[in-house]
Enzyme design. Sequence first.
Site, mmCIF file in Angstrom:
data_model
loop_
_atom_site.group_PDB
_atom_site.id
_atom_site.type_symbol
_atom_site.label_atom_id
_atom_site.label_comp_id
_atom_site.label_asym_id
_atom_site.label_seq_id
_atom_site.Cartn_x
_atom_site.Cartn_y
_atom_site.Cartn_z
ATOM 1 N N GLY A 25 2.513 2.435 10.723
ATOM 2 C CA GLY A 25 3.475 3.519 10.560
ATOM 3 C C GLY A 25 4.167 3.925 11.852
ATOM 4 O O GLY A 25 4.839 4.949 11.913
ATOM 5 N N HIS A 59 -9.415 1.468 4.672
ATOM 6 C CA HIS A 59 -8.149 1.614 5.406
ATOM 7 C C HIS A 59 -8.356 2.551 6.597
ATOM 8 O O HIS A 59 -9.125 3.506 6.515
ATOM 9 C CB HIS A 59 -7.067 2.159 4.473
ATOM 10 C CG HIS A 59 -5.711 2.075 5.082
ATOM 11 N ND1 HIS A 59 -5.255 3.010 5.986
ATOM 12 C CD2 HIS A 59 -4.728 1.151 4.967
ATOM 13 C CE1 HIS A 59 -4.038 2.665 6.383
ATOM 14 N NE2 HIS A 59 -3.695 1.539 5.783
ATOM 15 N N LYS A 63 0.161 4.268 -0.277
ATOM 16 C CA LYS A 63 -0.427 5.478 0.334
ATOM 17 C C LYS A 63 -0.171 6.691 -0.582
ATOM 18 O O LYS A 63 -0.234 6.544 -1.794
ATOM 19 C CB LYS A 63 0.117 5.656 1.750
ATOM 20 C CG LYS A 63 -0.058 4.365 2.573
ATOM 21 C CD LYS A 63 0.170 4.510 4.036
ATOM 22 C CE LYS A 63 -0.062 3.171 4.724
ATOM 23 N NZ LYS A 63 0.062 3.241 6.167
ATOM 24 N N GLU A 66 -5.518 -4.725 10.429
ATOM 25 C CA GLU A 66 -4.502 -3.707 10.634
ATOM 26 C C GLU A 66 -4.785 -2.946 11.932
ATOM 27 O O GLU A 66 -5.602 -2.014 11.931
ATOM 28 C CB GLU A 66 -4.500 -2.711 9.464
ATOM 29 C CG GLU A 66 -4.154 -3.341 8.135
ATOM 30 C CD GLU A 66 -3.471 -2.340 7.201
ATOM 31 O OE1 GLU A 66 -2.389 -2.667 6.714
ATOM 32 O OE2 GLU A 66 -4.008 -1.240 6.987
ATOM 33 N N SER A 91 3.291 -2.077 10.256
ATOM 34 C CA SER A 91 4.738 -2.176 10.479
ATOM 35 C C SER A 91 5.285 -3.571 10.200
ATOM 36 O O SER A 91 6.230 -4.025 10.845
ATOM 37 C CB SER A 91 5.106 -1.726 11.898
ATOM 38 O OG SER A 91 4.728 -0.371 12.103
ATOM 39 N N GLU A 111 -6.665 4.867 7.730
ATOM 40 C CA GLU A 111 -6.407 6.292 7.446
ATOM 41 C C GLU A 111 -7.623 6.939 6.784
ATOM 42 O O GLU A 111 -7.899 8.115 7.009
ATOM 43 C CB GLU A 111 -5.135 6.425 6.579
ATOM 44 C CG GLU A 111 -3.881 6.143 7.409
ATOM 45 C CD GLU A 111 -2.729 5.531 6.633
ATOM 46 O OE1 GLU A 111 -2.729 5.575 5.395
ATOM 47 O OE2 GLU A 111 -1.811 4.992 7.298
ATOM 48 N N ASN A 160 0.878 -1.166 0.000
ATOM 49 C CA ASN A 160 0.000 0.000 0.000
ATOM 50 C C ASN A 160 0.914 1.215 0.000
ATOM 51 O O ASN A 160 1.515 1.537 1.016
ATOM 52 C CB ASN A 160 -0.901 -0.011 1.243
ATOM 53 C CG ASN A 160 -1.711 1.271 1.372
ATOM 54 O OD1 ASN A 160 -1.747 2.093 0.455
ATOM 55 N ND2 ASN A 160 -2.364 1.441 2.518
HETATM 56 P P1 13P Z 1 3.051 0.395 7.601
HETATM 57 O O1 13P Z 1 3.545 -0.916 7.055
HETATM 58 O O2 13P Z 1 3.812 1.578 7.087
HETATM 59 O O3 13P Z 1 2.911 0.366 9.090
HETATM 60 O O4 13P Z 1 1.560 0.579 7.021
HETATM 61 C C1 13P Z 1 0.679 -0.461 7.140
HETATM 62 C C2 13P Z 1 -0.530 -0.126 6.378
HETATM 63 O O5 13P Z 1 -1.275 0.776 6.725
HETATM 64 C C3 13P Z 1 -0.804 -0.885 5.149
HETATM 65 O O6 13P Z 1 -2.076 -0.608 4.671
#
Ligand code: 13P
Length: 250
Positions: free
Chosen positions: A172, A94, A11, A166, A212, A96, A9
């Site tokens: 992150g 997601h 982002k 997640e 992560s 976010e 992903n």
């Molecule tokens: P990270 O791997 O950067 O923690 O992000 C995970 C994520 O949100 C994947 O959709």
Amino acid sequence: MRKYVIAGNWKMNMTPAQTKDLINQMKPLVADATCDVVLCVPYVDIAAAVEAANGSNIKIGAENIHWAQSGAFTGEISGEMLKAAGAQYVIIGHSERRQYFGETDDTVNARLKAAIASGLTPIVCVGETLEQREKNITVETVAMQTKIAFRDISADDAVNTIIAYEPVWAIGTGKTATDEQADEVNGAIRNVIKEIYGIDTAEKIVIQYGGSMNAKNAAGLLAKQHIDGGLIGGASLKAEDFSVIVKAAK
Ligand code: 13P
């Protein structure tokens, strides 16, 4: 046996030119993968990603989809548009999107229906916040998110949908759920799918872990019974790290 799916992903990262560079670096590194390899990229990068990945085992996805087929929805994108651009997968719900852009369990359900109707493979994200984990309502939270996401979805469509667990506190932050914590929640999600659709669907559905996940911790997580892949943020922007995770999925 469930097939592992490792999905990146990206982002809000990468221009089309950077997309081509990164995929060209990744292609030889993941060429002998035994899992499905997917990169979900920003809308403007989809065409470049599809072109760069052509002839390889990397499949391209998007990071969101609108529930309507077309219309007055400034800034949104439809399933038909994503398909036409060459996307095969799409991330839905997601954290976010939930946290910053007003995504709710009901809009996740609407988007999931649109993805299925468009013939895209959905990756539906669920996960608890730190506050919910500390209140000991992790399983209740992901169960509710899962139940509402899958409302009015048939078993045939559910089985082809990917779920990504997640935990919001692990995204992150460099904090990963332990192998056991992740497996426990993935197992709980599988139980919810079993409640709704029965054992067959529950045993076939792919449930990823995300948060992560990196080159160092991927093998331990992926060895767990209920973890069928990963949804990778930061580490999917580095060809070498991403390929290590892909190789751990076997
Ligand atoms: P990270 O791997 O950067 O923690 O992000 C995970 C994520 O949100 C994947 O959709």
